[in-house]
Scaffold this active site. Structure first.
Site, PDB file in Angstrom:
ATOM      1  N   SER A  12      40.470  -2.357  40.895  1.00 56.67           N
ATOM      2  CA  SER A  12      40.274  -2.258  39.445  1.00 56.67           C
ATOM      3  C   SER A  12      40.961  -3.441  38.762  1.00 56.67           C
ATOM      4  O   SER A  12      42.190  -3.588  38.846  1.00 56.67           O
ATOM      5  CB  SER A  12      40.893  -0.964  38.902  1.00 56.67           C
ATOM      6  OG  SER A  12      41.075  -1.080  37.503  1.00 56.67           O
ATOM      7  N   HIS A  37      35.886  -2.943  40.274  1.00 53.31           N
ATOM      8  CA  HIS A  37      35.880  -1.801  39.345  1.00 53.31           C
ATOM      9  C   HIS A  37      36.338  -2.277  37.977  1.00 53.31           C
ATOM     10  O   HIS A  37      37.433  -2.838  37.829  1.00 53.31           O
ATOM     11  CB  HIS A  37      36.820  -0.709  39.881  1.00 53.31           C
ATOM     12  CG  HIS A  37      36.795   0.565  39.131  1.00 53.31           C
ATOM     13  ND1 HIS A  37      35.823   1.528  39.299  1.00 53.31           N
ATOM     14  CD2 HIS A  37      37.638   1.045  38.187  1.00 53.31           C
ATOM     15  CE1 HIS A  37      36.084   2.558  38.502  1.00 53.31           C
ATOM     16  NE2 HIS A  37      37.164   2.296  37.824  1.00 53.31           N
ATOM     17  N   ASP A  39      37.200  -1.189  34.177  1.00 57.22           N
ATOM     18  CA  ASP A  39      37.563  -0.024  33.352  1.00 57.22           C
ATOM     19  C   ASP A  39      37.425  -0.329  31.875  1.00 57.22           C
ATOM     20  O   ASP A  39      38.188  -1.131  31.331  1.00 57.22           O
ATOM     21  CB  ASP A  39      39.015   0.378  33.646  1.00 57.22           C
ATOM     22  CG  ASP A  39      39.142   1.069  34.985  1.00 57.22           C
ATOM     23  OD1 ASP A  39      39.991   0.642  35.800  1.00 57.22           O
ATOM     24  OD2 ASP A  39      38.373   2.013  35.220  1.00 57.22           O
ATOM     25  N   MET A  41      37.682   0.984  28.081  1.00 52.80           N
ATOM     26  CA  MET A  41      38.345   2.047  27.320  1.00 52.80           C
ATOM     27  C   MET A  41      38.214   1.780  25.823  1.00 52.80           C
ATOM     28  O   MET A  41      38.405   0.648  25.370  1.00 52.80           O
ATOM     29  CB  MET A  41      39.830   2.089  27.697  1.00 52.80           C
ATOM     30  CG  MET A  41      40.067   2.311  29.174  1.00 52.80           C
ATOM     31  SD  MET A  41      41.840   2.236  29.547  1.00 52.80           S
ATOM     32  CE  MET A  41      41.761   2.345  31.339  1.00 52.80           C
ATOM     33  N   HIS A  71      33.115   1.456  34.769  1.00 48.92           N
ATOM     34  CA  HIS A  71      33.560   2.821  34.452  1.00 48.92           C
ATOM     35  C   HIS A  71      33.779   2.922  32.957  1.00 48.92           C
ATOM     36  O   HIS A  71      34.753   2.392  32.422  1.00 48.92           O
ATOM     37  CB  HIS A  71      34.860   3.057  35.238  1.00 48.92           C
ATOM     38  CG  HIS A  71      35.505   4.376  34.945  1.00 48.92           C
ATOM     39  ND1 HIS A  71      36.809   4.631  35.322  1.00 48.92           N
ATOM     40  CD2 HIS A  71      35.061   5.502  34.332  1.00 48.92           C
ATOM     41  CE1 HIS A  71      37.131   5.857  34.953  1.00 48.92           C
ATOM     42  NE2 HIS A  71      36.079   6.411  34.360  1.00 48.92           N
ATOM     43  N   MET A  73      35.006   4.664  29.920  1.00 48.26           N
ATOM     44  CA  MET A  73      35.849   5.717  29.367  1.00 48.26           C
ATOM     45  C   MET A  73      35.742   5.615  27.849  1.00 48.26           C
ATOM     46  O   MET A  73      36.679   5.249  27.131  1.00 48.26           O
ATOM     47  CB  MET A  73      37.310   5.551  29.831  1.00 48.26           C
ATOM     48  CG  MET A  73      37.504   5.899  31.296  1.00 48.26           C
ATOM     49  SD  MET A  73      39.023   5.231  31.988  1.00 48.26           S
ATOM     50  CE  MET A  73      38.445   3.606  32.440  1.00 48.26           C
ATOM     51  N   MET A 142      38.358  11.469  38.937  1.00 49.60           N
ATOM     52  CA  MET A 142      39.611  10.918  38.406  1.00 49.60           C
ATOM     53  C   MET A 142      40.790  11.605  39.077  1.00 49.60           C
ATOM     54  O   MET A 142      40.908  12.832  39.034  1.00 49.60           O
ATOM     55  CB  MET A 142      39.678  11.125  36.898  1.00 49.60           C
ATOM     56  CG  MET A 142      38.676  10.316  36.082  1.00 49.60           C
ATOM     57  SD  MET A 142      38.671   8.562  36.457  1.00 49.60           S
ATOM     58  CE  MET A 142      40.341   8.105  35.981  1.00 49.60           C
ATOM     59  N   ASP A 180      39.516   7.595  41.787  1.00 50.96           N
ATOM     60  CA  ASP A 180      39.935   6.609  40.808  1.00 50.96           C
ATOM     61  C   ASP A 180      41.281   6.951  40.172  1.00 50.96           C
ATOM     62  O   ASP A 180      41.377   7.837  39.344  1.00 50.96           O
ATOM     63  CB  ASP A 180      38.857   6.520  39.711  1.00 50.96           C
ATOM     64  CG  ASP A 180      39.090   5.336  38.805  1.00 50.96           C
ATOM     65  OD1 ASP A 180      38.377   5.217  37.812  1.00 50.96           O
ATOM     66  OD2 ASP A 180      39.995   4.538  39.090  1.00 50.96           O
TER      67      ASP A 180
END
Ligand code: DX5
Ligand code: ZN
Length: 230
Positions: A12, A37, A39, A41, A71, A73, A142, A180
């Site tokens: 990540s 990966h 992330d 947010m 991913h 979020m 998660m 994750d």
């Protein structure tokens, strides 16, 4: 599309040194890593803001042959699917908790010709995913509360992985299982043995003094574990 039956390490980049992002992604690429990966947010679905499509696009430029595992979020992920596809995402995962129309969100991602994943928070029952499991390529389990890297692994994750493996067999589904959060040398073998296919590792990889050495160590532990389960 990157396919393998070997367990996959997905570093990540949230934990990367952003002043050296391109070099650190190249270190991953040069040491056998395929999945990166990413992330994303929004500061609402999770109490942190990370980065947007432009960093995914930069990661794609740094690693044209890489597999960009994005991913989300974020609330209302459908609003941003096109932007992440344009940025170079190979797979986009949305949280079951972040959209009222999960089936439509998954259909929307797949309609762009990329893979679709669903992510699930630690307190959300695995059974709640049953209706969508035949339609996804990945389930992101998660193993920390989403929003930050470097958190402590939640031990109940093992039983949740086993429950998901069971469900996949019952439904004759074909999704991969990704873990994750809080993954490292101390639990990666057990996670593969429990049935994990993709292991996200942020601080364990990018927090290491010697990143290539840590990648090889984690890869070796996963391969060792896979041979033990056969
Ligand atoms: C947390 C993210 C994870 C995190 C992993 O919300 O989804 O991908 O970056 O980082 P580590 O491996 O440091 O827990
Ligand atoms: Zn993640």
């Amino acid at each position: 599309m990157y396919t393998t039956d070997k367990p996959i390490l997905a570093p990540s980049i949230l934990a990367a040194d952003f002043t050296q992002l391109g070099n650190q992604i190249s270190l991953c690429a040069d040491n056998g890593v395929k999945w990166i990966h990413c992330d994303i947010m929004d500061g609402h679905f999770v109490p942190n803001i990370s980065y947007g499509p432009m960093i995914v696009e930069a990661a794609r430029r740094a690693y044209p042959d890489g597999f960009m595992d994005v991913h989300l979020m974020i609330y209302n992920p459908d609003l941003y699917t096109d932007a992440f596809v344009l940025a170079g995402a190979d797979l986009i995962s949305v949280h079951v908790e972040a959209t009222p129309h999960l089936h439509r969100s998954i259909q929307n991602i797949r309609s762009k010709g990329i893979q679709a994943g669903v992510a699930i928070n630690p307190a959300t029952p695995i059974g709640s995913l049953e209706p969508i499991l035949p339609d996804v390529d990945l389930v992101v389990v998660m193993s920390v509360n989403p929003g930050f890297g470097g958190q402590k692994f939640i031990e109940q994750t093992y039983s949740r992985v086993r429950e998901l493996v069971q469900l996949r067999e019952t439904l004759k589904a074909t999704f991969r299982i990704e873990i994750d959060g809080g993954v490292g040398a101390n639990n990666i073998k057990q996670l593969v043995q429990a049935g994990a296919d993709v292991l996200v590792a942020g601080s364990s990889v990018f927090g290491a003094d010697d990143i290539p050495k840590r990648i090889k160590e984690l890869q070796g532990l996963m391969d060792e574990s896979k041979s033990m389960t056969i």
